[in-house]
Design an enzyme around this catalytic site. Sequence first.
Site, PDB file in Angstrom:
ATOM      1  N   ARG A  74       0.832  -1.208   0.000  1.00 39.15           N
ATOM      2  CA  ARG A  74       0.000   0.000   0.000  1.00 39.15           C
ATOM      3  C   ARG A  74       0.863   1.253   0.000  1.00 39.15           C
ATOM      4  O   ARG A  74       0.594   2.201  -0.725  1.00 39.15           O
ATOM      5  CB  ARG A  74      -0.944   0.011   1.203  1.00 39.15           C
ATOM      6  CG  ARG A  74      -2.054  -1.008   1.106  1.00 39.15           C
ATOM      7  CD  ARG A  74      -2.958  -0.957   2.290  1.00 39.15           C
ATOM      8  NE  ARG A  74      -2.156  -1.204   3.489  1.00 39.15           N
ATOM      9  CZ  ARG A  74      -2.481  -0.814   4.703  1.00 39.15           C
ATOM     10  NH1 ARG A  74      -3.579  -0.149   4.914  1.00 39.15           N
ATOM     11  NH2 ARG A  74      -1.721  -1.090   5.734  1.00 39.15           N
ATOM     12  N   ASN A  91      -6.350  -2.691   2.004  1.00 36.35           N
ATOM     13  CA  ASN A  91      -6.334  -4.145   2.092  1.00 36.35           C
ATOM     14  C   ASN A  91      -7.769  -4.643   2.149  1.00 36.35           C
ATOM     15  O   ASN A  91      -8.634  -3.976   2.711  1.00 36.35           O
ATOM     16  CB  ASN A  91      -5.605  -4.611   3.354  1.00 36.35           C
ATOM     17  CG  ASN A  91      -4.111  -4.439   3.250  1.00 36.35           C
ATOM     18  OD1 ASN A  91      -3.581  -4.139   2.204  1.00 36.35           O
ATOM     19  ND2 ASN A  91      -3.438  -4.619   4.363  1.00 36.35           N
TER      20      ASN A  91
END
Length: 77
Positions: free
Chosen positions: A5, A23
Amino acid sequence: GVGFRYFTRHRAAEYGLTGWCRNTPNDKVEGEIQGRAEIITEFFKDINSGPRGARVVKLETEEREIIQDEKHFEIRR
């Protein structure tokens, strides 16, 4: 996961793209990205390789509606 990320957010900032990533409960990363098509193509090349230590299994894309006035790329929880 987490490293991916932050890698994605860093690359998006480098390219001047906006959007988000997060996520999912099934250990995937999903998101949306906005910018010029040719820049997004380069961004996807980077994302498909992933950061060191990550394993990208499959990169899926789809067209979406543009979100007006979006100003940055963020990591969502």
